[in-house]
Design a protein around this motif. Structure first.
Motif, PDB file in Angstrom:
ATOM      1  N   LEU A 188       0.804  -1.214   0.000  1.00 54.55           N
ATOM      2  CA  LEU A 188       0.000   0.000   0.000  1.00 54.55           C
ATOM      3  C   LEU A 188       0.842   1.271   0.000  1.00 54.55           C
ATOM      4  O   LEU A 188       0.413   2.289  -0.562  1.00 54.55           O
ATOM      5  CB  LEU A 188      -0.983  -0.013   1.173  1.00 54.55           C
ATOM      6  CG  LEU A 188      -2.054  -1.105   1.088  1.00 54.55           C
ATOM      7  CD1 LEU A 188      -2.957  -1.060   2.313  1.00 54.55           C
ATOM      8  CD2 LEU A 188      -2.869  -0.980  -0.192  1.00 54.55           C
ATOM      9  N   HIS A 222       3.671   1.595  -1.643  1.00 52.22           N
ATOM     10  CA  HIS A 222       4.047   1.725  -3.051  1.00 52.22           C
ATOM     11  C   HIS A 222       2.855   2.238  -3.864  1.00 52.22           C
ATOM     12  O   HIS A 222       3.013   3.108  -4.728  1.00 52.22           O
ATOM     13  CB  HIS A 222       4.533   0.381  -3.591  1.00 52.22           C
ATOM     14  CG  HIS A 222       4.890   0.419  -5.042  1.00 52.22           C
ATOM     15  ND1 HIS A 222       5.999   1.090  -5.519  1.00 52.22           N
ATOM     16  CD2 HIS A 222       4.267  -0.101  -6.129  1.00 52.22           C
ATOM     17  CE1 HIS A 222       6.041   0.980  -6.835  1.00 52.22           C
ATOM     18  NE2 HIS A 222       5.003   0.256  -7.232  1.00 52.22           N
ATOM     19  N   ASN A 223       1.677   1.712  -3.570  1.00 56.77           N
ATOM     20  CA  ASN A 223       0.469   2.171  -4.258  1.00 56.77           C
ATOM     21  C   ASN A 223       0.258   3.663  -4.024  1.00 56.77           C
ATOM     22  O   ASN A 223      -0.050   4.406  -4.961  1.00 56.77           O
ATOM     23  CB  ASN A 223      -0.760   1.396  -3.776  1.00 56.77           C
ATOM     24  CG  ASN A 223      -2.016   1.821  -4.497  1.00 56.77           C
ATOM     25  OD1 ASN A 223      -2.175   1.587  -5.682  1.00 56.77           O
ATOM     26  ND2 ASN A 223      -2.918   2.475  -3.782  1.00 56.77           N
ATOM     27  N   VAL A 263       0.125   5.841  -7.344  1.00 58.57           N
ATOM     28  CA  VAL A 263      -1.181   6.446  -7.629  1.00 58.57           C
ATOM     29  C   VAL A 263      -1.175   7.913  -7.217  1.00 58.57           C
ATOM     30  O   VAL A 263      -1.771   8.755  -7.899  1.00 58.57           O
ATOM     31  CB  VAL A 263      -2.319   5.657  -6.939  1.00 58.57           C
ATOM     32  CG1 VAL A 263      -3.662   6.348  -7.143  1.00 58.57           C
ATOM     33  CG2 VAL A 263      -2.372   4.232  -7.468  1.00 58.57           C
ATOM     34  N   SER A 265      -7.107   3.899  -6.089  1.00 56.03           N
ATOM     35  CA  SER A 265      -6.587   3.364  -7.346  1.00 56.03           C
ATOM     36  C   SER A 265      -6.530   4.436  -8.435  1.00 56.03           C
ATOM     37  O   SER A 265      -7.063   5.536  -8.279  1.00 56.03           O
ATOM     38  CB  SER A 265      -7.485   2.220  -7.825  1.00 56.03           C
ATOM     39  OG  SER A 265      -8.760   2.735  -8.202  1.00 56.03           O
ATOM     40  N   HIS A 266      -5.920   4.072  -9.559  1.00 56.17           N
ATOM     41  CA  HIS A 266      -5.917   4.966 -10.728  1.00 56.17           C
ATOM     42  C   HIS A 266      -7.346   5.291 -11.147  1.00 56.17           C
ATOM     43  O   HIS A 266      -7.644   6.432 -11.509  1.00 56.17           O
ATOM     44  CB  HIS A 266      -5.170   4.313 -11.898  1.00 56.17           C
ATOM     45  CG  HIS A 266      -3.690   4.293 -11.729  1.00 56.17           C
ATOM     46  ND1 HIS A 266      -3.013   3.243 -11.157  1.00 56.17           N
ATOM     47  CD2 HIS A 266      -2.746   5.212 -12.054  1.00 56.17           C
ATOM     48  CE1 HIS A 266      -1.725   3.511 -11.143  1.00 56.17           C
ATOM     49  NE2 HIS A 266      -1.529   4.697 -11.682  1.00 56.17           N
TER      50      HIS A 266
END
Length: 114
Positions: free
Chosen positions: A9, A11-12, A16, A95-96
């Motif tokens: 998360l 890294h996300n 993002v 998210s994207h």
């Protein structure tokens, strides 16, 4: 903490978050009301001004825009000293697709005219 690590998360949030900030920053080219975009990771702020030269806060517009965005399903509220910064603090699983929804909704609302 294991979930944050196991699901990557952090890294996300970095990946993002960069995408989200770039998309928000692109609104500056389309809308004079967007004075600045700031943030780190998924935490982002869109400063609204009536004049980029004087940086006069667009306090009234920020409130109306946040109300309209809420009608369209995106929750934000004016913050900062002059209540003219729309702040976004999404969860780490953002998210994207979620970023696109927020930015597209803000673009739509700004296009409606304020």
């Amino acid at each position: 903490l294991d979930v944050i690590d196991n699901e990557a998360l952090q890294h996300n949030a970095e990946v993002v978050g960069t995408y989200f900030l770039n998309r928000l920053a692109s609104l500056q080219q389309r809308h004079a009301l967007v004075g600045d975009v700031r943030g780190k990771g998924l935490y982002a702020g869109v400063e609204l001004v009536t004049s980029r030269e004087t940086k006069q806060p667009a306090t009234r517009q920020a409130f109306l825009i946040s109300e309209r965005m809420m009608q369209l399903g995106v929750i934000t509220y004016p913050n900062a000293r002059f209540d003219n910064v729309l702040k976004f603090k999404p969860p780490m699983v953002f998210s994207h697709e979620n970023a696109d929804l927020v930015v597209d909704t803000l673009d739509r609302v700004l296009t409606e005219g304020w």
